[in-house]
Scaffold this motif. Structure first.
Motif, PDB file in Angstrom:
ATOM      1  N   LEU A 160       0.845  -1.193   0.000  1.00 58.03           N
ATOM      2  CA  LEU A 160       0.000   0.000   0.000  1.00 58.03           C
ATOM      3  C   LEU A 160       0.876   1.237   0.000  1.00 58.03           C
ATOM      4  CD1 LEU A 160      -3.119   0.743   0.347  1.00 58.03           C
ATOM      5  CD2 LEU A 160      -2.436   1.407   2.646  1.00 58.03           C
ATOM      6  N   ARG A 161       0.488   2.220  -0.804  1.00 55.65           N
ATOM      7  CA  ARG A 161       1.172   3.502  -0.848  1.00 55.65           C
ATOM      8  C   ARG A 161       0.131   4.620  -0.844  1.00 55.65           C
ATOM      9  NH1 ARG A 161       4.922   3.454  -5.948  1.00 55.65           N
ATOM     10  NH2 ARG A 161       3.008   2.597  -6.842  1.00 55.65           N
ATOM     11  N   TRP A 162       0.551   5.766  -0.285  1.00 58.93           N
ATOM     12  CA  TRP A 162      -0.325   6.936  -0.201  1.00 58.93           C
ATOM     13  C   TRP A 162       0.275   8.073  -1.028  1.00 58.93           C
ATOM     14  CZ3 TRP A 162      -5.014   7.806   2.207  1.00 58.93           C
ATOM     15  CH2 TRP A 162      -5.489   6.802   3.045  1.00 58.93           C
ATOM     16  N   PHE A 163      -0.604   8.830  -1.666  1.00 56.51           N
ATOM     17  CA  PHE A 163      -0.201  10.011  -2.429  1.00 56.51           C
ATOM     18  C   PHE A 163      -1.162  11.149  -2.095  1.00 56.51           C
ATOM     19  CE2 PHE A 163       0.984   6.259  -4.826  1.00 56.51           C
ATOM     20  CZ  PHE A 163       2.315   6.496  -5.131  1.00 56.51           C
ATOM     21  N   LYS A 164      -0.653  12.367  -2.243  1.00 55.80           N
ATOM     22  CA  LYS A 164      -1.465  13.546  -1.969  1.00 55.80           C
ATOM     23  C   LYS A 164      -1.699  14.321  -3.254  1.00 55.80           C
ATOM     24  CE  LYS A 164      -1.613  17.848   0.663  1.00 55.80           C
ATOM     25  NZ  LYS A 164      -0.877  18.786   1.539  1.00 55.80           N
ATOM     26  N   ASN A 165      -2.975  14.672  -3.475  1.00 54.46           N
ATOM     27  CA  ASN A 165      -3.379  15.458  -4.654  1.00 54.46           C
ATOM     28  C   ASN A 165      -2.915  14.827  -5.956  1.00 54.46           C
ATOM     29  OD1 ASN A 165      -4.582  17.368  -2.972  1.00 54.46           O
ATOM     30  ND2 ASN A 165      -2.692  18.561  -2.810  1.00 54.46           N
ATOM     31  N   GLY A 166      -2.816  13.482  -5.970  1.00 48.08           N
ATOM     32  CA  GLY A 166      -2.519  12.757  -7.202  1.00 48.08           C
ATOM     33  C   GLY A 166      -1.111  12.913  -7.710  1.00 48.08           C
ATOM     34  N   GLN A 167      -0.213  13.433  -6.918  1.00 43.61           N
ATOM     35  CA  GLN A 167       1.146  13.628  -7.408  1.00 43.61           C
ATOM     36  C   GLN A 167       2.116  13.510  -6.243  1.00 43.61           C
ATOM     37  OE1 GLN A 167       1.257  17.570  -8.985  1.00 43.61           O
ATOM     38  NE2 GLN A 167       0.730  18.573  -7.060  1.00 43.61           N
ATOM     39  N   GLY A 168       3.384  13.593  -6.586  1.00 44.42           N
ATOM     40  CA  GLY A 168       4.407  13.515  -5.557  1.00 44.42           C
ATOM     41  C   GLY A 168       4.784  12.086  -5.237  1.00 44.42           C
ATOM     42  N   SER A 169       5.720  11.963  -4.329  1.00 43.11           N
ATOM     43  CA  SER A 169       6.216  10.649  -3.949  1.00 43.11           C
ATOM     44  C   SER A 169       5.341  10.043  -2.863  1.00 43.11           C
ATOM     45  CB  SER A 169       7.662  10.766  -3.457  1.00 43.11           C
ATOM     46  OG  SER A 169       7.725  11.627  -2.340  1.00 43.11           O
ATOM     47  N   ASN A 170       5.664   8.806  -2.541  1.00 36.24           N
ATOM     48  CA  ASN A 170       4.923   8.085  -1.515  1.00 36.24           C
ATOM     49  C   ASN A 170       5.037   8.817  -0.185  1.00 36.24           C
ATOM     50  OD1 ASN A 170       3.575   6.068  -0.137  1.00 36.24           O
ATOM     51  ND2 ASN A 170       5.464   4.917   0.256  1.00 36.24           N
ATOM     52  N   LEU A 171       3.909   8.978   0.510  1.00 33.12           N
ATOM     53  CA  LEU A 171       3.885   9.695   1.777  1.00 33.12           C
ATOM     54  C   LEU A 171       4.289   8.748   2.895  1.00 33.12           C
ATOM     55  CD1 LEU A 171       0.567  11.731   1.449  1.00 33.12           C
ATOM     56  CD2 LEU A 171       2.883  12.496   0.993  1.00 33.12           C
ATOM     57  N   ASP A 172       5.458   8.956   3.423  1.00 26.78           N
ATOM     58  CA  ASP A 172       5.906   8.188   4.584  1.00 26.78           C
ATOM     59  C   ASP A 172       7.150   8.870   5.130  1.00 26.78           C
ATOM     60  OD1 ASP A 172       6.026   6.349   6.550  1.00 26.78           O
ATOM     61  OD2 ASP A 172       6.583   4.649   5.296  1.00 26.78           O
ATOM     62  N   GLY A 173       7.162   9.132   6.425  1.00 32.63           N
ATOM     63  CA  GLY A 173       8.280   9.818   7.047  1.00 32.63           C
ATOM     64  C   GLY A 173       7.934  11.256   7.371  1.00 32.63           C
ATOM     65  N   GLY A 174       8.678  11.817   8.294  1.00 33.20           N
ATOM     66  CA  GLY A 174       8.421  13.185   8.708  1.00 33.20           C
ATOM     67  C   GLY A 174       7.109  13.293   9.459  1.00 33.20           C
ATOM     68  N   ASN A 175       6.198  14.127   8.940  1.00 33.07           N
ATOM     69  CA  ASN A 175       4.904  14.317   9.581  1.00 33.07           C
ATOM     70  C   ASN A 175       3.928  13.204   9.245  1.00 33.07           C
ATOM     71  OD1 ASN A 175       3.261  15.888  11.309  1.00 33.07           O
ATOM     72  ND2 ASN A 175       2.232  16.830   9.560  1.00 33.07           N
ATOM     73  N   TYR A 176       4.336  12.286   8.354  1.00 31.92           N
ATOM     74  CA  TYR A 176       3.455  11.194   7.926  1.00 31.92           C
ATOM     75  C   TYR A 176       4.036   9.855   8.389  1.00 31.92           C
ATOM     76  CZ  TYR A 176       1.697  14.767   4.700  1.00 31.92           C
ATOM     77  OH  TYR A 176       1.179  15.908   4.154  1.00 31.92           O
ATOM     78  N   HIS A 177       3.101   8.941   8.665  1.00 36.58           N
ATOM     79  CA  HIS A 177       3.515   7.568   8.951  1.00 36.58           C
ATOM     80  C   HIS A 177       2.428   6.613   8.454  1.00 36.58           C
ATOM     81  CE1 HIS A 177       5.535   4.228  10.867  1.00 36.58           C
ATOM     82  NE2 HIS A 177       4.354   3.832  11.315  1.00 36.58           N
ATOM     83  N   VAL A 178       2.851   5.627   7.678  1.00 40.33           N
ATOM     84  CA  VAL A 178       1.917   4.647   7.119  1.00 40.33           C
ATOM     85  C   VAL A 178       1.985   3.386   7.965  1.00 40.33           C
ATOM     86  CG1 VAL A 178       1.303   3.285   5.103  1.00 40.33           C
ATOM     87  CG2 VAL A 178       2.193   5.608   4.818  1.00 40.33           C
TER      88      VAL A 178
END
Length: 1275
Positions: free
Chosen positions: A584-602
């Motif tokens: 599973l991977r998360w993206f914001k606004n349909g672009q950018g890299s996979n959200l993980d790290g910093g303020n995000y955690h999957v």
């Protein structure tokens, strides 16, 4: 005025609740995880090796986050116990058996190689298992083997008056069919009209409405649930019909007993199923009063420790209550006849302090009524309750106490019952085995009974097999591990048949209590049963193996809208399913890299956590699940809302009765949310009557009365959050103003502030609000806010900021990654209040350090190292977890590459360094978020050593009263010089004086010693000092005085050594030649000159030999000295001065003076006898003036302005005149070679002498002539 932090349920995570965490915890303090598969906490604690991927997955999961389910057939104890059992086992006993022969425990015995391979394989073969979601749509679509979901208990006791119900429920896809066995034989339901099976269920119903006896159906039943993928089995259910037999008819004679004797009334109830509950009553249904003298035992009997006369006032009947029939059966009563020496039952004697003596009852030592004897044994099963009982007789009634040999009673499980006659230990474990003893005692003595307790155990699960769902080609394991006492045996079955008789499967391997599957395929689907048993019971478990091939699917509604409050923490859920398990991977606004790290955690269950919501986090988030069969995605729209805040809060007020009061409550909120403002009085909803007016931002009370006094809370709420503020209204009944009423009260320190609340939570700030305490008639002038953090200095409070007394809410600036807790102290003119209770904690997010440690130093602790130290950074400057320091160093002069090391403390020692060399040092802070700024360079030095000797140590003796010492700094200081040490001692021949020690500062390079006598010499030893100590010393001696020469030849003496090339300094050297010819030496008489310090130094060197004495004056120029010290030597020796008339030098001096006077007289006589025609002065270049005092007698001047002694000229053996230290001799006045005389004895020629310096300084020895011969040669 008060503010309360009460956020709505959706305040932290928006409107969608986060996924619930499993209630099973791996360990205290660790995050909850499903633990249904592998318990990684326990694997770690057990020291079992984890594959890197598994360890990384575990460490990456934060607190409160479910981890990824690894293998549904693996549990905590399975891995842990596998290691222990494999190390203790040598080989499997046989096919299908998990029992193994024991191996003797030897010291560090190595297991056979196959054990190592099995352990390694068991860990590396862990594959990701799949969990079927509870979504009905998926449950209905996926094919599954049957699973037993409900069944009757193993010992099933039924009421004979009701129909018999034996439950068996199961699920599967397709739905399973059911059949039963009775006493291990097929039970044909169709042949018995009383027996039926519920529709879509395996539950049996046996109906007796049409007749029949329930006892006919007693036996052992087992249910089988089957579909095309396998067969699941229920437990073996033993059906028994409850029985409540009647009490046998009997006639009981009265029981005759002597007063004070023990008595046991036996109950002996009829055997029932289950056993009945026993209690004693009278025939009139009055309960029998029990105490420590009269009590009922666990077996139902009634025990009298000693019988008293009042015991015959009633009869005693045993009653049995049967559970299933809800009936009570009563036994015929016992009647007592007490024989006594006191026939009257005087009630006043019951409270007599010595009741038995008053009634004439003899006192007796205790004896046991139950159990009998001094020892007994008892066996109990693990998990059951242990009941130990001791009932004793005696007069007076004995007291009972319980003990355990070799330890204490388990306080958390032990309980005393029945007036301390029974000890109950609940949930018995193996640790509770051992010897217990009860002690019965009264004033006559004591007796003890020992009970040996053995704890056995029916089988209990260590690793219960779980359903294993795999993708095609994956590997997995089923583990069935149980323990018990005696150790249970393990038997595997597949689809209800023994595994040995099942068709062979090349992808399946049985290893005792484990079945290993490799490269599973669709055909591998089946249901496996594990049966483990011993003499005390059995366990049966079903676990199916299912192989699924499913593309990813999203399980949550599509396009969810989640609204969340600013600065809160939230979690976006994205439940998914697939086989193999998708990534599973998360993206914001349909672009950018996979959200993980910093303020995000999957999280591994698909949820995305945003640790602190900001405005820029608003947008559309897309989760994408992918496996080899495809992908699926879902979107979540996140809206960030401003928090609801009461920015003008109601204030505490004091009002007179009948006046009007207004309480303000002004609110700021997100305009897109609906705001509701309500009021509470004394924490209850406020009724707005006709005397009150509620407006949007205030509450007005008209004509306040005493009943209006109390606390008023303003509640501002939206659908996402809420804020509260509280104020207290005081109503005065009289007309006196509060100030007049309180003016006469004494002043005191303020009460502590209360109700601290944190709001406006931001990354680097937070608003702290508090309610002031009573000022105790002295206005509060200041508030001090303190903080405490729990990482570096837990429990230590530090001042954060100070605010005026009119403020009760302030914004505090915070440092990154500090778990803050605040408290407030109020201050007035009397003093400070006690600190308030701490606020709730608030942890700021981390960041790289913005500073580096201070006070960086580099100093050597040994001559070959350098210790680098610094002041560690505190919690408010760490800015992140795992604070560490990058230490760099290099030689300063070489400019070599930097050496570096990472240190977690506050010091680092660099080894193998040269002695006292400069280093460039840098110390930089670093945490898990990054490095701090570039550090400043600090110069440090390696360790010091002993210095070398001082250079150019010079000893000068300008006169007989002083000795001047000079030196230069050492060539190799090997550190920072802290001074010089001078040791010197006076000596004269064999006599040595007391040693004197002088310490000088490091910048002093000169020293002057004042001599106490002119004859003593001095030996000097000079060394330099560093912090390590004194280094190598240089030694010199003062020169011998000129008057120490003797008429006899003396051995040669070495002159002092002078080191250095700058500053020419002369010293006085006294050297005696090796000539053996005796001669008379004309001594020199020194004149002592005062010591002066000037840029021009005149030093005199005097050399005395056996043949000649020459004096030479040398002038040198020196630079000014740095420091000069003068030491006045008072006395060189103690009581060593002899009479001067007996000294050899004095006698020689007198003889020399007498001889000199004689020579002068002879010369004068000869001169005057020759007429004095040719005075020597006529030949001088400069005539004598009338002012010359020496012209009067025309004599020669043999002295100079330098106080030189008179010296005569001597003729060498070859007839030449040797020039000595004085140029004023007779031959200096001639121009030719030899002088000639005329007939009358006067000079007829000029004195001529070839002044050859090399000849005058030659080493030739000459024979001295007598003064008479010298005179005749001149003639």
């Amino acid at each position: 005025m008060r503010r309360l932090a009460a956020r709505g349920a959706a305040g932290d995570a928006g409107e969608v609740a986060p996924p619930a965490a499993d209630s099973t915890d791996c360990a205290p303090g660790r995050s909850p995880s499903p633990c249904r598969l592998i318990d990684l906490c326990a694997i770690w604690d057990a020291g079992v090796f984890l594959p890197a991927a598994v360890a990384a997955a575990w460490k990456g999961a934060p607190s409160g986050v479910p981890r990824r389910r690894l293998n549904e057939a693996e549990t905590l104890s399975s891995v842990q116990k596998a290691q222990l059992q494999r190390l203790e086992a040598a080989r499997p006993r046989g096919p299908g058996s998990g029992d193994r022969g024991p191996v003797p425990r030897m010291a560090r015995q190595q297991p056979p190689p196959w054990v190592h391979a099995a352990i390694l394989f068991s860990l590396l073969s862990l594959s990701t298992a799949i969990e079927i979601p509870m979504d009905p749509s998926i449950q209905n679509e996926l094919s599954q083997p049957p699973t037993i979901t409900k069944q009757s208990v193993k010992d099933h006791i039924v009421d004979p008056r009701d129909n018999i119900l034996i439950e068996c429920e199961a699920k599967g896809n397709p739905a399973p069919s059911f059949h039963w066995t009775r006493n291990s034989r097929f039970f044909n339901i169709a042949k018995d009209p009383r027996v039926s099976m519920r529709r879509r269920s395996g539950t049996l119903v046996i109906d007796f409405r049409s007749g029949g006896r329930p006892e006919e159906y007693e036996g052992e039943y087992q249910c089988f649930a089957r579909n095309k993928f396998g067969t699941a089995l229920s437990n073996r259910i033993r059906l028994q019909v409850s029985k409540s037999p009647l009490w046998p008819k009997e006639n009981l004679d009265p029981v005759v007993v002597q007063e004070g004797a023990p008595l046991t009334l036996q109950c002996n109830p009829p055997p029932g199923l289950p056993s009945p509950v026993i209690f004693w009553m009278s025939s009139s249904m009055e309960p029998i009063t029990q105490d420590k003298r009269v009590s009922q035992g666990h077996n139902g009997d009634l025990y009298f420790s000693n019988v008293m006369l009042q015991d015959m006032q009633t009869d005693y009947s045993c009653n049995a209550r049967f559970h299933f029939t809800h009936t009570i059966q009563q036994k015929n009563p016992f009647n007592l006849k007490v024989l006594t020496n006191h026939p009257y039952n005087d009630s006043s004697l019951r409270n007599h302090p010595d009741m038995y003596s008053a009634r004439g009852v003899a006192e007796r030592t205790p004896s046991f009524m139950y159990p009998q004897g001094t020892a007994s044994s008892q066996m109990v099963l693990r998990g059951m309750d242990l009941l130990l009982e001791c009932i004793a007789s005696g007069v007076p009634t004995p007291d009972i106490a319980w003990y355990k040999k070799g330890g204490d009673l388990p306080s958390d499980k032990a309980k005393l019952e029945n007036f301390n006659k029974a000890l109950r230990i609940t949930n018995v474990s193996e640790e509770d085995s051992g010897e217990y003893f009860c002690l019965a005692s009264n004033k006559m003595g004591s007796i003890r009974h020992t009970i040996s307790v053995r704890v056995k155990a029916a089988p209990y699960w260590l690793d219960e097999p779980k359903n294993l769902i795999l993708a095609p080609g994956e590997d997995g394991r089923l583990v069935c591990r149980a323990n018990g006492n005696p150790k249970p045996t393990v038997q595997w079955m597949v689809n209800g048949e023994p595994l040995q008789s099942a068709p062979p499967n090349p992808n399946r391997e049985v290893a005792g209590d484990t079945i290993i599957f490799r490269d599973t395929q669709i055909s591998s689907r089946a249901v496996y049963q594990c049966n483990t048993s011993n003499e005390h019971g059995y366990l049966l478990a079903n676990a199916f193996v299912s192989v699924l091939d499913v593309p990813p699917r999203m399980l949550s509604p599509r396009n969810q809208l989640i609204r969340v409050i600013l600065y809160n923490r939230t979690r976006l859920d994205c439940p998914f399913f697939g086989s193999p398990i998708p990534t599973l991977r998360w993206f914001k606004n349909g672009q950018g890299s996979n959200l993980d790290g910093g303020n995000y955690h999957v999280y591994e269950n698909g949820s995305l956590e945003i640790k602190m919501i900001r405005k820029e986090d608003q947008g559309i988030y897309t989760c994408v699940a992918t496996n080899i069969l495809g992908k699926a995605e879902n979107q979540v729209r996140l809206e960030v809302k401003d928090p609801t805040r009461i920015y003008r809060m109601p204030e505490d007020q004091v009002a007179q009765r009948g006046t009007t009061v207004q309480l303000e409550c002004r609110v700021k909120h997100d305009p897109s949310l609906k705001l509701t403002v309500s009021w509470l009085k004394d924490d209850e909803p406020l009724y707005i009557g006709n005397r009150m007016k509620k407006e949007e931002d205030s509450l007005t009370i008209f004509g306040v009365a005493e009943r209006d006094q109390g606390s008023y809370t303003c509640v501002a709420s939206t659908e996402l959050d809420q804020d509260l503020a509280k104020a207290y209204l005081t109503v005065l009944a009289d007309q006196a103003t509060p100030t007049n009423r309180l003016a006469a009260l004494p002043k005191g320190r303020p009460d502590r502030p209360r109700d601290l609340e944190l709001t406006d939570l931001a990354e680097r700030s937070v608003r702290l609000t508090w309610i002031p305490g009573d000022d105790n008639n002295s206005p509060i002038t200041d508030y001090v806010v303190q903080f405490e953090e729990d990482q570096f200095q837990p429990g230590v409070w530090h001042d954060h900021s100070k605010f005026p007394g009119s403020v009760n809410s302030a914004v505090l600036q915070l440092s990154p990654y500090v778990n803050y807790q605040f408290r407030v102290i109020a201050i007035n003119e009397v003093g400070s209040s006690h600190p308030s209770l701490p606020s709730e904690r608030y942890r700021t997010s981390g960041a790289p350090p913005e500073s580096n440690p201070s006070d960086v130093k580099g100093e050597g602790t040994r001559k070959n190292n350098m210790e680098i130290t610094w002041t560690p950074m505190n919690a408010t400057s760490a800015f992140g977890p795992n604070l560490r320091y990058i230490v760099k160093w290099r030689r300063r002069e070489t400019r070599e590459t930097w050496n570096n090391v990472t240190v977690w403390g506050s010091r680092y020692v660099v080894g193998q360094t040269p002695v006292y060399v400069p280093y460039e040092i840098r110390v930089q802070a670093e945490n898990d978020f990054g490095k701090g700024p570039e550090p400043d360079t600090v110069i440090g030095y390696s360790g010091e050593d002993l210095p070398s000797a001082p250079r150019r140590f010079r000893v000068r003796q300008p006169n007989l009263e002083t000795i001047n010492l000079e030196w230069d700094h050492p060539e190799h200081p090997n550190g920072i010089l802290i001074g010089y040490t001078l040791k010197y001692v006076a000596f004269n021949g064999t006599k040595v004086g007391k040693q004197i020690v002088e310490n000088f500062s490091p910048n002093q390079t000169k020293f002057t010693v004042q001599r106490a006598d002119p004859v003593s010499r001095y030996r000097f030893s000079l060394s330099a000092r560093t912090q390590v100590g004194s280094g190598e010393a240089v030694t010199e001696e003062s020169p011998a005085p000129p008057n120490e020469a003797t008429p006899t030849a003396a051995p040669p003496t070495s002159p002092p050594t002078t080191v250095g090339a700058t500053g020419i300094v002369s010293s006085t050297d006294v050297t005696a030649t090796a000539a053996t010819t005796e001669a008379t030496t004309v001594p020199t008489i020194p004149t002592v000159a005062p010591t002066t310090i000037a840029t021009t130094t005149v030093a005199t060197t005097t050399t005395t030999t056996a043949a000649t004495t020459t004096t030479t004056t040398t002038t040198t120029t020196e630079s000014p000295p740095t420091t000069t010290r003068t030491k006045i030597q008072e006395s060189a020796y103690t009581n060593n001065q002899a009479d001067i008339a007996t000294q050899g030098w004095f006698i020689g001096l007198m003889c020399a003076i007498a001889l000199l006077v004689l020579i002068l007289l002879i010369v004068c006589f000869i001169k005057r006898s020759r007429g004095g025609k040719y005075p020597v002065r006529e030949k001088k270049d400069v005539p004598l003036g009338p002012e010359d005092p020496k012209e009067e007698d025309g004599s020669f001047d043999y002295s100079d302005e330098d106080n030189k002694p008179l010296q005569g000229s001597q003729t060498s053996l070859d007839g030449t005149i040797k020039q000595q230290e004085s140029d004023d001799s007779l031959v200096d006045y001639g121009e030719g070679g030899e002088g000639q005389f005329n007939e009358d004895g006067s000079f007829i020629g000029q004195y001529t002498v070839k002044k050859d310096k090399e000849e005058t300084e030659g080493n030739e020895s000459s024979e001295a002539t007598s003064p008479v011969n010298a005179i005749y040669s001149l003639a």
